[in-house]
Design a protein around this motif. Structure first.
Motif, PDB file in Angstrom:
ATOM      1  N   LEU A   1       0.843  -1.194   0.000  1.00 11.29           N
ATOM      2  CA  LEU A   1       0.000   0.000   0.000  1.00 11.29           C
ATOM      3  C   LEU A   1       0.877   1.242   0.000  1.00 11.29           C
ATOM      4  O   LEU A   1       1.219   1.795   1.047  1.00 11.29           O
ATOM      5  N   GLN A   2       1.231   1.668  -1.191  1.00  9.77           N
ATOM      6  CA  GLN A   2       2.151   2.787  -1.361  1.00  9.77           C
ATOM      7  C   GLN A   2       1.559   3.786  -2.354  1.00  9.77           C
ATOM      8  O   GLN A   2       0.509   3.538  -2.955  1.00  9.77           O
ATOM      9  N   ASP A   3       2.236   4.921  -2.549  1.00 12.68           N
ATOM     10  CA  ASP A   3       1.800   5.902  -3.525  1.00 12.68           C
ATOM     11  C   ASP A   3       1.656   5.260  -4.898  1.00 12.68           C
ATOM     12  O   ASP A   3       2.485   4.453  -5.313  1.00 12.68           O
ATOM     13  N   GLY A   4       0.603   5.613  -5.595  1.00  6.27           N
ATOM     14  CA  GLY A   4       0.337   5.044  -6.907  1.00  6.27           C
ATOM     15  C   GLY A   4      -0.685   3.935  -6.882  1.00  6.27           C
ATOM     16  O   GLY A   4      -1.279   3.609  -7.907  1.00  6.27           O
TER      17      GLY A   4
ATOM     18  N   LYS B   1      -8.522  -8.370  14.781  1.00  6.00           N
ATOM     19  CA  LYS B   1      -8.646  -6.948  15.083  1.00  6.00           C
ATOM     20  C   LYS B   1      -7.507  -6.539  16.004  1.00  6.00           C
ATOM     21  O   LYS B   1      -7.309  -7.129  17.064  1.00  6.00           O
ATOM     22  N   ASP B   2      -6.736  -5.548  15.571  1.00  9.69           N
ATOM     23  CA  ASP B   2      -5.592  -5.042  16.334  1.00  9.69           C
ATOM     24  C   ASP B   2      -4.641  -6.176  16.747  1.00  9.69           C
ATOM     25  O   ASP B   2      -4.153  -6.228  17.878  1.00  9.69           O
TER      26      ASP B   2
ATOM     27  N   THR C   1      -1.447  -6.031   6.846  1.00  7.48           N
ATOM     28  CA  THR C   1      -0.353  -6.433   7.726  1.00  7.48           C
ATOM     29  C   THR C   1       0.260  -5.235   8.439  1.00  7.48           C
ATOM     30  O   THR C   1       0.031  -4.079   8.062  1.00  7.48           O
ATOM     31  N   ALA C   2       1.075  -5.524   9.435  1.00  6.09           N
ATOM     32  CA  ALA C   2       1.738  -4.464  10.195  1.00  6.09           C
ATOM     33  C   ALA C   2       2.691  -3.655   9.324  1.00  6.09           C
ATOM     34  O   ALA C   2       2.929  -2.463   9.581  1.00  6.09           O
TER      35      ALA C   2
ATOM     36  N   LEU D   1      -0.190 -14.900   8.495  1.00  7.20           N
ATOM     37  CA  LEU D   1       0.326 -14.086   7.398  1.00  7.20           C
ATOM     38  C   LEU D   1       0.714 -12.677   7.851  1.00  7.20           C
ATOM     39  O   LEU D   1       1.125 -11.850   7.037  1.00  7.20           O
ATOM     40  N   GLY D   2       0.556 -12.422   9.139  1.00  5.62           N
ATOM     41  CA  GLY D   2       0.964 -11.135   9.685  1.00  5.62           C
ATOM     42  C   GLY D   2      -0.095 -10.065   9.685  1.00  5.62           C
ATOM     43  O   GLY D   2       0.210  -8.877   9.900  1.00  5.62           O
TER      44      GLY D   2
END
Length: 363
Positions: free
Chosen positions: A44-47, A271-272, A302-303, A326-327
């Motif tokens: 989840l990054q720019d673009g 959750k959390d 994921t974290a 899967l984190g």
């Protein structure tokens, strides 16, 4: 020659920049917590743009998963909300698309998108806090010795009318006849009350507007007349079950009004960073959802800020273990069974056994 070399260097830099701003989509088939899974992982990054997509861009109806992917140019996609696949093709739970609440009902595990690629996941009930002429509270007027009534709530958006004590909003997005009897309709055009009336059958949504409908047991004429006088300006704010206009994202308060896209299903799995499926599945009454092993779809974050979209065959209890392994710090179950579908990088990883109503995608 030097000029040509400079142009090539600039193009190379621009190409690297473009690659960095495009979606990094990884696919994998593996065994996790003793279960075979198909997984799509997206940084989840720019673009990256996360979007809700609808069959034929309509609220009600269905379409082949592959056709929807082509319609929207999705780079990756997964099936989303539950819907009545056998009769009405009506979706279930809340849906936000392109910043518009096109369907709102119930308390559900939800994934909300803001700022294109930022994700918030929680079990939430959304509603509209309504106010008139910019006044967000009812007020006693000493001079007239009367109350000035300025506020109201809307609980449902574009759902079938099955709660006579409910307050509904209907917009042009509902692509089916709206038939109402008894109760009261408030017609709103260009954000102003244009008229109120008692419905008798099919109701027409006004151009540049919508209607608010009070079921026959929702309010009496005194309540309606005290608020919805012709010409009053109508304002709406999206709030949750705690009457909060915002949710927490780290140390920031993010307005619900900034949500551009939202899907909802359930139960919540993680959750959390904690397995919450035992409690969250208690509200589901169908064994195929809360108990049995079945084809399933799930989505989580994921974290280290990766979106995980996954299909497998498992119980929801096992699915929660998988998403934790899967984190994922937050994860939820989506519609499953014949609806389960997954796509990425030009390849159909899991083909649904039926047409779909709503999908979630990466563009």
């Amino acid at each position: 020659m030097k000029r040509l070399s400079l142009i090539i260097a600039i193009l190379f830099i621009l190409n690297i920049f473009t690659l960095n701003l495009s979606a990094q989509i990884l696919t994998e088939n593996k065994s996790v917590a003793g279960v075979n899974v198909n997984m799509v992982k997206v940084k989840l990054q720019d673009g990256v743009k996360l979007r809700t997509a609808k069959a034929n861009d309509k609220l009600i109806g269905s379409k082949a998963f592959g056709a929807m992917i082509n319609d929207y140019g999705a780079k990756a996609a997964i099936n989303a909300n539950y819907f009545d696949a056998y009769k009405t093709l009506e979706p279930m739970a809340t849906i936000i698309k392109g910043g518009n609440v096109i369907h709102m009902v119930g308390n559900s595990a939800s994934l909300m998108v803001y700022d294109n690629n930022k994700v918030h996941m929680d079990t939430v009930t959304l509603k509209y806090f309504g106010f008139l002429d910019g006044k967000k509270e009812n007020k006693y007027i000493v001079e007239t010795n009367k109350m000035e009534f300025n506020t109201f709530n809307i609980w449902y958006v574009n759902t079938p009318m099955n709660d006579t004590s409910g307050v509904y909003m209907y917009t042009k997005y509902r692509n089916a006849d709206i038939v109402l009897n008894e109760g009261t309709v408030i017609e709103v055009v260009n954000n102003k009350v244009s008229r109120t009336y008692k419905p008798q059958g099919k109701v027409i949504i006004p151009d540049n507007g919508y209607i608010i409908y009070y079921g026959k047991d929702a309010a009496d004429s005194e309540y309606i007349n005290a608020r919805f006088r012709v010409g009053r300006t109508v304002g709406l704010e999206l709030i949750d079950q705690n009457n909060s206009k915002t949710f927490k994202a780290g140390d920031k308060d993010i307005p619900y009004s900034s949500i551009t896209d939202m899907i909802a299903a359930g139960p919540m799995l993680v959750k959390d960073g904690k397995n919450v499926v035992k409690d969250s599945k208690a509200s589901f009454k169908e064994e195929k959802i809360y108990k049995n092993a079945a084809p399933r779809s799930a989505i989580g974050v994921t974290a280290d800020n990766y979106l995980i979209m996954l299909t497998t065959s498992a119980t929801v209890d096992k699915l929660a273990e998988v998403m934790l392994s899967l984190g994922c710090v937050n994860a939820m179950n989506l519609d499953g069974g014949a609806s389960s579908g997954l796509y990425a990088n030009g390849r159909m990883i899991k083909t649904p056994g039926r047409n779909l109503n709503t999908i979630f995608m990466v563009q």
